[in-house]
Enzyme design. Structure first.
Site, PDB file in Angstrom:
ATOM      1  N   HIS A 260       0.805  -1.213   0.000  1.00  0.00           N
ATOM      2  CA  HIS A 260       0.000   0.000   0.000  1.00  0.00           C
ATOM      3  C   HIS A 260       0.837   1.262   0.000  1.00  0.00           C
ATOM      4  CE1 HIS A 260      -2.616   3.169   1.823  1.00  0.00           C
ATOM      5  NE2 HIS A 260      -3.428   2.687   0.929  1.00  0.00           N
ATOM      6  N   CYS A 261       2.096   1.179   0.412  1.00  0.00           N
ATOM      7  CA  CYS A 261       2.895   2.395   0.593  1.00  0.00           C
ATOM      8  C   CYS A 261       3.792   2.730  -0.594  1.00  0.00           C
ATOM      9  CB  CYS A 261       3.748   2.265   1.855  1.00  0.00           C
ATOM     10  SG  CYS A 261       2.803   2.203   3.384  1.00  0.00           S
ATOM     11  N   ILE A 262       4.702   1.826  -0.946  1.00  0.00           N
ATOM     12  CA  ILE A 262       5.765   2.162  -1.889  1.00  0.00           C
ATOM     13  C   ILE A 262       5.236   2.547  -3.270  1.00  0.00           C
ATOM     14  CG2 ILE A 262       7.923   1.392  -2.945  1.00  0.00           C
ATOM     15  CD1 ILE A 262       7.984   1.895   0.080  1.00  0.00           C
TER      16      ILE A 262
END
Length: 419
Positions: A260-262
């Site tokens: 979900h972040c990178i």
């Protein structure tokens, strides 16, 4: 019912936070818009890696309750917003969940309440998006009637070493008093607090952390592409470079980035920069490299099929590991999907093996799942190691009957082709 804290959003960020607050003796409740999530937690089932069913049972025993009823906010002293921040179909920041959560809080905001945003977003979200919604919906003023802060989440799913308590926590507030209340809250269950100058600095720090990884993974990927073209062993290059004790942080190439972040957070930074007329050239270059990697993996796999079978249509490729991260049951933004989609488009039959994923779909099409690894390797024409789960022993992969494309530099054997 009065509670010390209500955590809004009981996913990979919110549930560990609720567990940490409970461990500090804070009366904690959770709010989520998903009835499935709430019913599962109420029945003692966890949907989050790193939080077991036993952990959930202990949380319930300590008084935790999850609900879809926003009335739980009425008695909260502190509300922490941990809802997801994704992208629109056009690749732009999607703050709809943050906005919905802010409106829900505004309808029940009372004097003296502390509201903290933990969701990752671009600089200015706390002041320019959340604050107006809270103030307009309640008639109260941040820094005067209630306290508003931003504290970016630093959850690393599956990491057995670093958790909520021992990971340094950045804390910021709209005013000095807001910061004071936020540090008092987090100081109950976090060992080290880092006070930012303001909410924009804290928001930017979070984006920098993940953009740093994004850019350096892209660099490792492009080095791998160059080494492939020039006949250099990229894994030996990385091993040698990583021995330098200063000035170098090791990153490894792979089939693309996931989670979900990178893949998401740098788009928030890029979109904000674009709105300010600032061209973030390094982000654009990294994005180009990273989005190309699944295609590179497919090209390598098709070349191996051509060598093994003299054709690609009707052949069989086995994908090993379809999660975005090793030994974590999470397929969000996994590069396995574009790899599988392009193989299917080339007429290849695709199946997968992953001990953490029971169902895996690509463009709405379910892929067959193999449960017997040895038999699956015997049946495939080519296997592609996408994720280096602990169950994939390097020697066993190297003894497989089929050709193996290793995107993680793990396997050894005459049948192995490295990325």
């Amino acid at each position: 019912m009065t509670v010390d804290v209500v955590v809004m959003g009981l996913g990979h960020v919110g549930l560990p936070l609720a567990r940490a607050a409970l461990s500090a003796g804070l009366a904690t409740a959770g709010y989520d818009v998903s009835g499935t999530v709430v019913s599962g937690l109420t029945e003692g089932r966890s949907h989050v890696g790193g939080v077991s069913d036993t952990d959930v049972a202990a949380m319930l025993g300590a008084g935790f309750r999850a609900t879809t009823d926003p009335a739980v906010l009425d008695g909260a002293q502190t509300v922490v917003i941990c809802v997801p921040t994704g992208l629109t179909p056009q690749g732009l920041p999607d703050l709809s969940a943050v906005e919905d959560a802010s409106r829900a809080v505004a309808a029940r905001l009372r004097t003296g309440m502390l509201v903290v945003l933990e969701s990752t977003s671009y600089p200015g979200t706390t002041e320019d998006v959340v604050r107006p919604l809270l103030e307009h919906g309640s008639g109260l003023r941040a820094g005067e009637d209630f306290h508003l802060a931003y504290s970016p989440q630093r959850i690393d799913p599956g990491n057995p070493t670093w958790g909520v308590a021992n990971t340094p926590k950045i804390v910021s507030g709209c005013t000095a008093l807001c910061t004071k209340y936020a540090t008092a809250f987090y100081g109950r269950f976090v060992d080290q607090l880092v006070v930012a100058r303001g909410t924009r600095e804290a928001e930017m720090a979070k984006l920098l952390e993940n953009t740093y990884r994004y850019v350096n993974i892209a660099l490792a990927d492009e080095v791998a592409l160059f080494c492939h073209r020039t006949g250099i062993d990229v894994w030996d290059v990385l091993h040698c470079a990583a021995t330098k004790p200063f000035g170098f942080a090791p990153f490894t190439p792979g089939p693309g980035v996931g989670g979900h972040c990178i893949p998401v957070d740098p788009r928030y930074l890029a979109a904000r920069a674009e709105s300010q007329g600032f061209p973030f050239r390094m982000l654009a270059a990294a994005h180009e490299v990273l989005t190309h990697m699944p295609r590179h993996v497919v090209d390598r796999a098709l070349a191996l099929l051509g060598e093994a079978r003299g054709r690609t249509e009707g052949t069989h490729v086995l994908l090993l590991g379809v999660t975005y991260k090793a030994d974590v049951a999470d397929v969000r933004e996994t590069p396995a999907r574009p790899v599988a989609a392009e193989l299917l488009a080339a007429g290849v039959r695709v199946s997968y093996h992953d001990p953490y994923v029971t169902d895996f779909t690509v463009d709405g099409r379910p892929l067959p799942r193999a449960t017997d690894l040895r038999a699956a390797l015997d049946e495939a024409d080519v296997a592609v190691l996408l994720q280096d789960h602990a169950c994939y022993a390097r020697e066993a992969l190297g003894r497989a009957r089929c050709a193996l494309l290793d995107t993680r530099g793990k396997a050894v054997g005459s049948n192995v082709t490295l990325l």
